[in-house]
Design a protein around this motif. Structure first.
Motif, short mmCIF file in Angstrom:
data_model
loop_
_atom_site.label_atom_id
_atom_site.label_comp_id
_atom_site.label_asym_id
_atom_site.label_seq_id
_atom_site.Cartn_x
_atom_site.Cartn_y
_atom_site.Cartn_z
N SER A 79 0.66 -1.21 -0.02
CA SER A 79 -0.02 0.06 -0.14
C SER A 79 0.93 1.30 -0.04
CB SER A 79 -0.87 -0.02 1.29
OG SER A 79 -0.16 0.41 2.56
N THR A 140 -7.25 11.73 9.63
CA THR A 140 -7.17 10.53 8.65
C THR A 140 -5.77 9.72 9.34
OG1 THR A 140 -5.33 12.13 7.66
CG2 THR A 140 -7.38 11.84 6.58
N ALA A 248 -13.67 13.33 0.67
CA ALA A 248 -13.20 12.03 1.48
C ALA A 248 -13.85 11.49 2.38
CB ALA A 248 -11.62 12.19 1.67
N SER A 252 -18.92 7.83 1.02
CA SER A 252 -20.17 6.75 0.88
C SER A 252 -21.35 7.45 0.86
CB SER A 252 -19.81 6.09 2.22
OG SER A 252 -18.60 5.50 2.30
N THR A 297 -16.45 -0.30 -3.32
CA THR A 297 -15.41 0.03 -2.09
C THR A 297 -13.98 0.49 -3.04
OG1 THR A 297 -16.26 -1.42 -0.43
CG2 THR A 297 -13.90 -0.60 -0.20
N GLU A 298 -13.82 -0.16 -3.85
CA GLU A 298 -12.51 -0.01 -4.82
C GLU A 298 -12.59 1.28 -5.37
OE1 GLU A 298 -9.47 -2.14 -8.17
OE2 GLU A 298 -11.44 -2.89 -7.86
N ARG A 300 -14.23 3.88 -4.51
CA ARG A 300 -14.42 5.07 -3.51
C ARG A 300 -13.06 5.27 -3.24
NH1 ARG A 300 -19.12 2.35 -1.68
NH2 ARG A 300 -17.86 1.35 0.22
N HIS A 301 -12.35 4.06 -2.89
CA HIS A 301 -11.06 4.26 -2.49
C HIS A 301 -10.11 4.95 -3.60
CE1 HIS A 301 -7.06 2.98 -0.77
NE2 HIS A 301 -6.57 2.78 -1.90
N LEU A 302 -10.16 4.63 -4.90
CA LEU A 302 -9.53 5.22 -5.72
C LEU A 302 -9.52 6.73 -5.81
CD1 LEU A 302 -9.44 2.75 -8.62
CD2 LEU A 302 -7.73 3.34 -7.32
N VAL A 304 -10.85 8.56 -3.34
CA VAL A 304 -10.12 9.46 -2.14
C VAL A 304 -8.76 9.40 -2.42
CG1 VAL A 304 -9.54 9.16 0.19
CG2 VAL A 304 -11.83 8.54 -0.47
N GLU A 305 -8.18 8.41 -3.00
CA GLU A 305 -6.68 8.60 -3.25
C GLU A 305 -6.32 9.60 -4.23
OE1 GLU A 305 -4.35 5.50 -5.62
OE2 GLU A 305 -3.86 5.04 -3.78
#
Length: 315
Positions: A79, A140, A248, A252, A297-298, A300-302, A304-305
């Motif tokens: 990660s 965070t 961020a 959701s 989920t993936e 959303r993660h991208l 936020v990144e």
């Protein structure tokens, strides 16, 4: 002939057993969890020029396998920012540990080493962290408010005091000693480009803010906006950060995400004339990416990144 055949078969069986007994036994492997604090030597990774150019920062977790002598025989970043992973892996390969014994026998150990790269603070990154905490009720991962306070401009004494005085409902780990926290902050302010998360990782892990501290964070956000009102460029950059932090924290919630995306588009359209065009382009791209959301989920993660990467772009 039959007795001879039986005799030969017996020899072959005994030979096979003897061979099996002489084969080396593969050492057992146990999980050692987070290994930073257990290292006898933990080299520090350099801050890669490519990462520095885009102000990439944040934690990089490296999965390692340690042999019976305590040397790292494999390292793989699992990660963290792509531009920081190679440097972290190379540093991890040079780490050494005391041999681990299980029932008196040396064993291989698997675990993780985590490096936290700290880039140059931007007004947007300050706004992001404060807004994320205000909307989510917590800072965070790997960020303690004392660490953020240490990175504020020198003349922001009141704002630094607010961050240093925040309290939490319940820490995820035992509170770190004040001396350790001060040392880590001092290293950051002296220009260190990263910190290694080991036994003092408590300064990076916090729980939910208490209700009074959450109110202090809300007030802090308003105070900073007021402080920057006469500085159009930095005030806009701070608003970029707060909007990205909201984005961020609320990723959701589809309704709130839509509102935050609209705000991102508005900021891109109203950027001061002398702003870094890379920020405007990144804001526009983020808004476009966030519109056709698949809700996974993936995904959303991208997103936020991507928001985190935008906040790190220098003004």
């Amino acid at each position: 002939m039959k007795p001879l055949g039986t005799f030969l078969m017996a020899i072959l069986i005994l030979s096979g057993l003897a061979s099996a007994q002489t084969e080396p036994v593969k050492p057992r492997t146990i999980s050692g969890g987070v290994l930073n604090g257990k290292a006898t030597s933990l080299p520090k990774p350099p801050y890669p020029p490519a990462a520095r150019a885009v102000n990439a920062e944040g934690p990089v977790t490296v999965q390692v396998l340690i042999d019976e002598q305590g040397s790292v025989i494999s390292a793989n970043a699992v990660s963290g920012h792509p531009l920081l992973r190679a440097a972290a892996m190379e540093a991890a390969k040079g780490a050494t540990f005391s041999p681990t014994l299980l029932q008196g026998e040396p064993v291989e150990v698997t675990g993780v080493i985590t490096y936290n790269f700290v880039g140059t603070v931007t007004m947007a990154s300050i706004g992001y962290e404060i807004a994320f905490a205000e909307r989510s009720g917590a800072f965070t991962q790997y960020l303690h408010p004392r660490s953020l306070a240490a990175r504020l401009p020198e003349d922001w004494a009141d704002e630094r005091s607010v961050l240093e005085g925040l309290t939490f409902e319940q820490s995820e780990v035992p509170a770190v000693k004040v001396e350790e926290a001060k040392t880590a902050i001092a290293e950051s302010r002296e220009g260190s480009k990263f910190t290694v998360i080991g036994d003092s990782s408590a300064i990076y892990k916090t729980g939910k803010l208490t209700s009074s501290s959450l109110e202090s964070v809300r007030q802090l956000q308003q105070n900073v906006r007021a402080k920057l009102v006469a500085d159009q460029k930095n005030e806009w950059h701070f608003r970029v950060g707060t909007t990205l932090g909201n984005f961020a924290a609320e990723i959701s919630d589809s309704n709130k995400t839509s509102l935050n995306v609209a705000e991102i588009e508005q900021l891109a359209a109203t950027a001061p004339g002398n702003s870094n065009p890379n920020i405007v382009a990144a804001l526009t791209k983020l808004a476009d990416l966030a519109k056709p959301r698949d809700g996974s989920t993936e995904a959303r993660h991208l997103l936020v990144e991507a928001a985190q990467n935008v906040k790190n772009i220098r003004l």
